[in-house]
Design an enzyme around this catalytic site. Structure first.
Site, PDB file in Angstrom:
ATOM      1  CG  HIS A 160      -1.634  -7.484  -1.307  1.00 53.21           C
ATOM      2  ND1 HIS A 160      -2.898  -7.677  -1.796  1.00 53.21           N
ATOM      3  CD2 HIS A 160      -1.678  -6.318  -0.630  1.00 53.21           C
ATOM      4  CE1 HIS A 160      -3.672  -6.672  -1.431  1.00 53.21           C
ATOM      5  NE2 HIS A 160      -2.955  -5.835  -0.710  1.00 53.21           N
ATOM      6  CG  ASP A 181      -0.179   0.153   2.532  1.00 49.99           C
ATOM      7  OD1 ASP A 181       0.803  -0.579   2.740  1.00 49.99           O
ATOM      8  OD2 ASP A 181      -0.545   1.022   3.360  1.00 49.99           O
ATOM      9  CG  ASP A 222       2.817 -16.585  -5.929  1.00 51.30           C
ATOM     10  OD1 ASP A 222       2.662 -15.379  -5.690  1.00 51.30           O
ATOM     11  OD2 ASP A 222       3.431 -17.019  -6.921  1.00 51.30           O
ATOM     12  CD  GLU A 240       0.637  -5.507   2.211  1.00 54.38           C
ATOM     13  OE1 GLU A 240      -0.246  -6.006   2.927  1.00 54.38           O
ATOM     14  OE2 GLU A 240       0.758  -4.275   2.027  1.00 54.38           O
TER      15      GLU A 240
HETATM   16  O1  9MR Z   1      -3.940  -3.609   0.439  1.00 58.76           O
HETATM   17  C1  9MR Z   1      -4.088  -3.580   1.848  1.00 58.76           C
HETATM   18  C2  9MR Z   1      -2.833  -4.078   2.508  1.00 58.76           C
HETATM   19  O2  9MR Z   1      -1.760  -3.214   2.238  1.00 58.76           O
HETATM   20  C3  9MR Z   1      -3.039  -4.257   4.002  1.00 58.76           C
HETATM   21  O3  9MR Z   1      -1.932  -4.893   4.593  1.00 58.76           O
HETATM   22  C4  9MR Z   1      -4.284  -5.093   4.254  1.00 58.76           C
HETATM   23  C5  9MR Z   1      -4.587  -5.246   5.734  1.00 58.76           C
HETATM   24  O4  9MR Z   1      -4.763  -4.026   6.339  1.00 58.76           O
HETATM   25  O5  9MR Z   1      -5.412  -4.497   3.631  1.00 58.76           O
HETATM   26  C6  9MR Z   1      -5.270  -4.410   2.237  1.00 58.76           C
HETATM   27  O6  9MR Z   1      -6.398  -3.774   1.717  1.00 58.76           O
HETATM   28  C7  9MR Z   1      -7.541  -4.564   1.619  1.00 58.76           C
HETATM   29  C8  9MR Z   1      -8.548  -4.093   2.671  1.00 58.76           C
HETATM   30  O7  9MR Z   1      -8.064  -4.303   3.968  1.00 58.76           O
HETATM   31  C9  9MR Z   1      -9.859  -4.817   2.457  1.00 58.76           C
HETATM   32  N1  9MR Z   1     -10.348  -4.630   1.119  1.00 58.76           N
HETATM   33  C10 9MR Z   1      -9.421  -5.117   0.084  1.00 58.76           C
HETATM   34  C11 9MR Z   1      -8.109  -4.365   0.204  1.00 58.76           C
HETATM   35  C12 9MR Z   1      -7.148  -4.772  -0.883  1.00 58.76           C
HETATM   36  O8  9MR Z   1      -6.970  -6.149  -0.935  1.00 58.76           O
HETATM   37  O1  9MR Z   2       2.767  -6.204   9.746  1.00 60.11           O
HETATM   38  C1  9MR Z   2       1.484  -5.902  10.260  1.00 60.11           C
HETATM   39  C2  9MR Z   2       0.971  -7.093  11.017  1.00 60.11           C
HETATM   40  O2  9MR Z   2       1.782  -7.331  12.150  1.00 60.11           O
HETATM   41  C3  9MR Z   2      -0.467  -6.880  11.417  1.00 60.11           C
HETATM   42  O3  9MR Z   2      -0.963  -8.065  12.003  1.00 60.11           O
HETATM   43  C4  9MR Z   2      -1.291  -6.504  10.179  1.00 60.11           C
HETATM   44  C5  9MR Z   2      -2.747  -6.254  10.486  1.00 60.11           C
HETATM   45  O4  9MR Z   2      -2.895  -5.118  11.251  1.00 60.11           O
HETATM   46  O5  9MR Z   2      -0.756  -5.355   9.597  1.00 60.11           O
HETATM   47  C6  9MR Z   2       0.547  -5.520   9.125  1.00 60.11           C
HETATM   48  O6  9MR Z   2       1.013  -4.312   8.593  1.00 60.11           O
HETATM   49  C7  9MR Z   2       0.409  -3.843   7.401  1.00 60.11           C
HETATM   50  C8  9MR Z   2      -0.014  -2.407   7.674  1.00 60.11           C
HETATM   51  O7  9MR Z   2      -1.058  -2.382   8.591  1.00 60.11           O
HETATM   52  C9  9MR Z   2      -0.405  -1.673   6.394  1.00 60.11           C
HETATM   53  N1  9MR Z   2       0.606  -1.778   5.405  1.00 60.11           N
HETATM   54  C10 9MR Z   2       0.922  -3.169   5.071  1.00 60.11           C
HETATM   55  C11 9MR Z   2       1.440  -3.869   6.293  1.00 60.11           C
HETATM   56  C12 9MR Z   2       1.921  -5.286   5.961  1.00 60.11           C
HETATM   57  O8  9MR Z   2       0.870  -6.138   5.652  1.00 60.11           O
END
Ligand code: 9MR
Ligand code: 9MR
Length: 570
Positions: free
Chosen positions: A495, A185, A541, A550
């Protein structure tokens, strides 16, 4: 049996093996091994008595050895054996074979095999840069051009209600450019930035000569400052803008209110905000600025005297945190991006005080350090072990009044806690559980074992670090080299918004996928995994699988340090 039935059977067998059970039973580091290094592969469910190493071109056996009986690894549900061929030290290309099963081919060589990995895991941060176009001359990997337009200038972002102060009112404009995107993101989050930065500066503190000569081919290359510090400076420049000049507090993050779709950076045009102030952000910022004031001091002529500015900023942020010791971050109601919320702040205080102490040597900061606690695997939300590690790395420069004995006992305990996790793990992996970003945890623990080896010279720690390195590059239960575009079989569908939206078939290079994690099983729909999936195998994957596939700065940064340790060990 009539021919057609036999043929039918063969086709069925092939189909079944491809569709349901296609996997490799012998898994090596897919990039390879140093000629004089440790060499170990994992064998799964084969109950074999011995293994062979064969020349990739000749198919001739060049080495063979007996295997210990298999043991059940309860994290993967496999019966595993480990093939140790460290003794074999003739450079070349090989594979392992048992019966008719083969591993992917790999290389045994002197050093060059990991140079590209070292460069591109670092260069991945350049590719992550916000507020600048990514240029072809710096972004071409093995013929693929990953150039892109500038995203997120961030020269105008808004003060969110949660971040307003006397000096900066709600919706007022501030400028907060540069920095790296956090992950797949486009948010920029201070707590994760500080944790990631620490692995940059520690890697540099450990191997200044190595990094002085490592050319990353980034825009700043050739400016008399090591490229790794140039790259980190992109993040530091941004972090400095996250401090409210009116009170010294630090915003928790900068992002849109919601995650954008899977679009390129320049297509994400929604307003961005600085959001919340938190104690954790102030302390992570203070630790980073304090450490970097020390590390960048020799380069003041290039940075325009940045080190002094950083130290002042660090002290101010620390003061703010002392005056506001319990501001826990939580997303405000209208904000849905990553929260990086943290309920425990003693480790953040420890981190900031430790770095301020290492840099200033002032007793006031030393007196804040409670060294009697216990230290384990660090994560973005538990950073005290990072601080302990850095105290150990800098021990020689610390003043006489410190309790050296205690520091030694505690760092030794940290090393041994992680070493024991590795040593007693049937899967040879220092990991208690497979959580979100498990690969990042493996990289962090591996890098700590690498520091242990660096400081003590004890081979057993290098063995543990090497095990982590090999695991991430292919010696694991899912048969992936987890770094994009490296090895034989790597994540193709990370991701990552850029990789998904850039129209290039191959993902961006040099990124460590989050890795196996059973915690979130619905991101790819209700049936992400069949029931009964073992944690070490809970990896998909698929682009939808943000819980396992991600990428993130806090996973790539410890990997960089681990790579440097392995490269410099042989
Ligand atoms: O793309 C988002 C990712 O970077 C975050 O780690 C993740 C958890 O917070 O959320 C992803 O975004 C998703 C969102 O939480 C729910 N709707 C779909 C989004 C894209 O897959
Ligand atoms: O790395 C983070 C993980 O420890 C948490 O469980 C998760 C859900 O809150 O979020 C991860 O961090 C994400 C962040 O919230 C948004 N950018 C992407 C990060 C990696 O997935």
């Amino acid at each position: 049996m009539p021919m057609f039935i036999k043929g039918f059977h063969t086709i069925c067998f092939l189909l079944i093996s491809v569709v349901c059970c296609a996997q490799n039973f012998i898994r090596a580091n897919q990039l390879g091994y140093f000629t004089n290094g440790m060499k170990c592969a994992m064998i799964s469910d084969m109950d074999a008595e011995s293994f062979t190493v064969r020349g990739a071109q000749t198919n001739q056996v060049v080495f063979s050895a007996a295997l210990e009986p298999q043991r059940l690894w309860n994290m993967s549900g496999e019966n595993v054996q480990f093939a140790d061929f460290s003794e074999f030290n003739v450079p070349g290309q090989y594979y392992l074979q048992i019966g008719t099963e083969r591993s992917h081919p790999f290389v045994i060589a002197d050093s060059a095999i990991f140079d590209e990995l070292s460069v591109w895991t670092l260069k991945s941060f350049y590719l992550w840069r916000s507020s600048t176009p990514i240029e072809e001359q710096y972004a071409t990997f093995r013929g693929t051009n990953y150039a892109r337009a500038m995203g997120h200038p961030d020269d105008v972002v808004y003060v969110h209600r949660s971040a307003a102060s006397e000096g900066r009112h709600v919706e007022s404009e501030v400028s907060s450019p540069k920095g790296w995107y956090d992950a797949g993101d486009y948010g920029k989050y201070i707590v994760n930035a500080g944790f990631s930065a620490a692995f940059f500066w520690m890697a540099y503190e450990l191997y200044p000569d190595y990094y002085a000569n490592l050319n990353l081919n980034i825009p700043e290359s050739g400016n008399q400052m090591p490229d790794i510090l140039d790259e980190l400076k992109w993040e530091l420049d941004w972090m400095l803008t996250m401090q409210d000049p009116s009170d010294g507090g630090v915003y928790h993050k900068l992002s849109t209110l919601r995650f954008c779709g899977m679009v390129m950076p320049d297509a994400d045009k929604k307003d961005r905000y600085v959001i919340g102030k938190s104690t954790a952000a102030a302390l992570s910022f203070a630790a980073t600025m304090a450490a970097c004031a020390r590390v960048y001091a020799p380069f003041d002529s290039i940075t325009d005297g940045m080190s002094d500015k950083m130290l002042k900023a660090a002290r101010r942020a620390y003061k703010w945190a002392e005056a506001h010791p319990e501001v826990y971050y939580q997303n405000p109601k209208d904000v849905f991006t990553g929260s990086y919320g943290d309920e425990t702040l003693s480790d953040d205080f420890f981190f900031a005080a430790a770095e301020l102490f290492i840099t200033t040597k002032e007793k006031q900061y030393y007196d804040k350090l409670n060294l009697s606690q216990s230290f384990e695997t660090p994560t973005w939300h538990d950073v005290k072990s990072v601080a302990l590690l850095d105290l150990a790395i800098n021990e020689k420069s610390l003043p006489d009044f410190i309790n050296r004995h205690m520091l030694k006992v505690k760092s030794q305990a940290l090393f041994d806690n992680i070493y024991k996790l590795y040593h007693y793990s049937v899967g040879h992996l220092p990991l208690r559980k497979f959580e979100w970003g498990s690969n990042g945890t493996v990289a962090a623990n591996g890098s700590i074992l690498g520091v242990a080896y660096n400081l003590t010279g004890e081979k057993k720690y290098l063995e543990g670090a090497q095990a982590c390195f090999d695991y991430l590059l292919g010696r694991n239960s899912v048969d992936y080299c987890f770094v994009s575009r490296f090895g034989y079989k790597y994540p193709k569908n990370i991701h990552d918004r850029r990789s998904d939206a850039d129209g290039i078939k191959e993902p961006l290079p040099g990124y460590l996928a989050g890795g196996p994690n059973l915690d979130e099983t619905t991101d790819c729909g209700k049936t992400s995994y069949p029931s009964g999936t073992y944690p070490a195998r809970a990896y998909l994957d698929e682009m939808c699988s943000y819980s396992t596939n991600e990428i993130a700065i806090n996973w790539n940064a410890p990997l960089i340090m681990l790579i440097a340790e392995i490269l410099n060990a042989y």
